[in-house]
Design an enzyme around this catalytic site. Structure first.
Site, short mmCIF file in Angstrom:
data_model
loop_
_atom_site.label_atom_id
_atom_site.label_comp_id
_atom_site.label_asym_id
_atom_site.label_seq_id
_atom_site.Cartn_x
_atom_site.Cartn_y
_atom_site.Cartn_z
N HIS A 152 0.82 -1.21 0.00
CA HIS A 152 0.00 0.00 0.00
C HIS A 152 0.85 1.26 0.00
O HIS A 152 0.45 2.29 -0.54
CB HIS A 152 -0.97 -0.03 1.19
CG HIS A 152 -2.02 -1.10 1.04
ND1 HIS A 152 -2.64 -1.70 2.11
CD2 HIS A 152 -2.55 -1.68 -0.08
CE1 HIS A 152 -3.51 -2.59 1.65
NE2 HIS A 152 -3.47 -2.61 0.33
N HIS B 278 -8.05 -7.54 -8.10
CA HIS B 278 -8.43 -8.37 -6.95
C HIS B 278 -8.63 -7.41 -5.78
O HIS B 278 -7.74 -7.24 -4.94
CB HIS B 278 -7.35 -9.40 -6.63
CG HIS B 278 -7.11 -10.40 -7.74
ND1 HIS B 278 -6.51 -10.07 -8.92
CD2 HIS B 278 -7.42 -11.73 -7.82
CE1 HIS B 278 -6.44 -11.15 -9.69
NE2 HIS B 278 -6.99 -12.17 -9.04
N SER C 32 -6.77 -1.60 -0.74
CA SER C 32 -6.37 -0.83 -1.92
C SER C 32 -7.52 0.04 -2.47
O SER C 32 -7.27 1.18 -2.87
CB SER C 32 -5.80 -1.76 -3.00
OG SER C 32 -6.66 -2.85 -3.24
N GLU D 98 -13.82 -8.05 -8.09
CA GLU D 98 -13.76 -8.95 -6.93
C GLU D 98 -14.70 -10.12 -7.22
O GLU D 98 -15.86 -9.91 -7.55
CB GLU D 98 -14.17 -8.20 -5.65
CG GLU D 98 -14.38 -9.07 -4.43
CD GLU D 98 -13.17 -9.93 -4.04
OE1 GLU D 98 -12.05 -9.42 -3.95
OE2 GLU D 98 -13.38 -11.15 -3.84
N ASP E 113 -14.03 -12.29 -12.53
CA ASP E 113 -12.62 -12.66 -12.45
C ASP E 113 -11.77 -11.45 -12.86
O ASP E 113 -12.00 -10.85 -13.91
CB ASP E 113 -12.40 -13.84 -13.41
CG ASP E 113 -10.94 -14.27 -13.40
OD1 ASP E 113 -10.62 -15.24 -12.72
OD2 ASP E 113 -10.12 -13.61 -14.08
N GLY E 114 -10.79 -11.13 -12.03
CA GLY E 114 -9.99 -9.93 -12.26
C GLY E 114 -9.20 -9.97 -13.56
O GLY E 114 -8.97 -8.93 -14.19
N ASP F 142 -3.39 -8.15 -7.38
CA ASP F 142 -3.09 -8.55 -6.00
C ASP F 142 -3.88 -9.81 -5.65
O ASP F 142 -4.79 -9.78 -4.81
CB ASP F 142 -3.47 -7.37 -5.07
CG ASP F 142 -3.16 -7.65 -3.62
OD1 ASP F 142 -2.33 -8.54 -3.34
OD2 ASP F 142 -3.75 -6.96 -2.76
C1 LIG Z 1 -5.14 -10.21 -1.41
S1 LIG Z 1 -6.84 -9.91 -1.49
C2 LIG Z 1 -6.96 -8.31 -2.15
C3 LIG Z 1 -6.56 -7.20 -1.24
C4 LIG Z 1 -6.72 -5.82 -1.83
N1 LIG Z 1 -6.11 -5.72 -3.15
C5 LIG Z 1 -6.10 -4.80 -0.91
O1 LIG Z 1 -4.94 -4.41 -1.11
O2 LIG Z 1 -6.79 -4.37 0.01
C6 LIG Z 1 -7.32 -10.90 -2.87
C7 LIG Z 1 -8.81 -10.82 -3.22
O3 LIG Z 1 -9.02 -11.45 -4.49
C8 LIG Z 1 -10.28 -12.09 -4.48
N2 LIG Z 1 -10.26 -13.05 -5.58
C9 LIG Z 1 -9.87 -14.35 -5.59
N3 LIG Z 1 -9.87 -14.82 -6.86
C10 LIG Z 1 -10.24 -13.81 -7.67
C11 LIG Z 1 -10.40 -13.65 -9.07
N4 LIG Z 1 -10.16 -14.67 -9.91
N5 LIG Z 1 -10.78 -12.44 -9.55
C12 LIG Z 1 -11.03 -11.41 -8.71
N6 LIG Z 1 -10.90 -11.49 -7.38
C13 LIG Z 1 -10.52 -12.66 -6.86
C14 LIG Z 1 -10.38 -12.66 -3.09
O4 LIG Z 1 -11.74 -12.91 -2.75
C15 LIG Z 1 -9.74 -11.54 -2.25
O5 LIG Z 1 -10.72 -10.63 -1.80
#
Ligand SMILES: C[S@@+](CC[C@H](N)C(=O)[O-])C[C@H]1O[C@@H](n2cnc3c(N)ncnc32)[C@H](O)[C@@H]1O
Length: 283
Positions: free
Chosen positions: A18, A41, A103, A121, A146-147, A167
């Site tokens: 961050h 993500h 984030s 997300e 999906d991201g 992320d």
């Molecule tokens: C490490 S966390 C993200 C933290 C965030 N970027 C932050 O800095 O506050 C990862 C997130 O990705 C989500 N996730 C898992 N697989 C995913 C996908 N294929 N596409 C999007 N999000 C996904 C999870 O549910 C989780 O909330």
């Protein structure tokens, strides 16, 4: 999809990621022209550090909890940390801040009226929390998909300047391959964008293979940063994390030279800290 970021919110790896997120956004905000952020993500957007998850994880104590007193850092490091610490808000020596910004909250705090952002997300409940947190902000689009698909659909953005933050939770065994493929095709469509990929260092040989694959992809201007806060996986806990930065702002390398030792000093769990700062690929 069992990953819940609430357990880890505010830990050393979040602080590291961050802080550099705020440095990239501060640079983007230097020019008046609009920028776009795509956070593939996104998570929930913010975290209650008094929640059961956060209390059980307790990881914030060795992360943001260590920055309650940043007064002993050199003035340049304090200046560079300032936007991040202002967004986190007041810190107490004896307890967590009320909420820790993910984030999305950080991006929201640093974007201007003319900027736009897309948060992806996939987890249904986390997405519901994300949407509830940002639904009133017309500059922000939250997508429950999906991201990597969201990224592919979103580049190049019409603003033509901005940041992609990748992320992932690294629950899938092929996450490095998936991230690299996504980076490769996004970069082909938008070669001038800035990209930041966060990764945990659990298996050094997997990271080495990933670094080689990035070099072999032909993508240029790739800066790699890694921060270790103790010996690898001491006590089974994540102890080292990295960022791959493609097209980082030109000031970032110099900022990293100031920030990395400062973060290592504040976040050290033992004397065995480590810093890596290297160009995987130059101009
Ligand atoms: C490490 S966390 C993200 C933290 C965030 N970027 C932050 O800095 O506050 C990862 C997130 O990705 C989500 N996730 C898992 N697989 C995913 C996908 N294929 N596409 C999007 N999000 C996904 C999870 O549910 C989780 O909330």
């Amino acid at each position: 999809m069992n990953y819940r970021h609430g357990f880890h919110a505010g830990n050393f790896a979040d602080v590291f990621k961050h802080v550099f997120l705020t440095r990239i956004l501060a640079y983007l905000a230097r020019k008046g022209t609009p920028f776009r952020v795509i956070d593939t993500h996104a998570g929930a957007g913010e975290y209650d550090l008094a929640s059961e998850e956060a209390v059980r994880g307790g990881e914030w104590q060795d992360g943001i909890g260590r920055l309650a007193d940043a007064g002993d850092l050199d003035v340049r490091a304090r200046e560079l940390l300032r936007p991040y610490l202002e967004i986190v808000g007041p810190l107490r020596a004896d307890g967590p801040p009320a909420r820790y910004p993910g984030s999305p909250r950080i991006v929201q705090a640093m974007m201007r009226g003319q900027d736009r952002v897309t948060f992806c997300e996939l987890h249904p409940q986390t997405f519901a929390d994300l949407r509830a947190n940002f639904r009133r902000d017309a500059r922000i689009a939250c997508l429950n998909l999906d991201g990597y698909i969201g990224l592919n659909a979103g580049v190049p953005p019409k603003e033509r300047r901005g940041l992609v933050l990748i992320d992932p939770p690294f629950e899938r065994t092929d996450e490095f391959d998936a991230a690299l493929n996504a980076l490769r095709s996004a970069h082909e469509k938008w070669p001038t964008g800035t990209y930041a990929l966060w990764y945990p260092v659990k298996d050094a040989s997997a990271i080495a293979r990933f670094a080689t694959a990035i070099v072999e992809s032909g993508i240029r201007r790739v800066l790699r940063l890694e921060l270790a806060v103790e010996a690898p996986l001491a006590g089974g806990k994540l102890a080292r994390a990295g960022l791959i930065l493609i097209n980082p702002p030109y000031v970032l390398e110099e900022e990293a030279a100031i920030l990395m030792p400062a973060l290592a000093r504040k976040l050290a769990r033992t004397a065995q800290t480590g810093i890596l700062r290297e160009w995987l690929a130059g101009e």
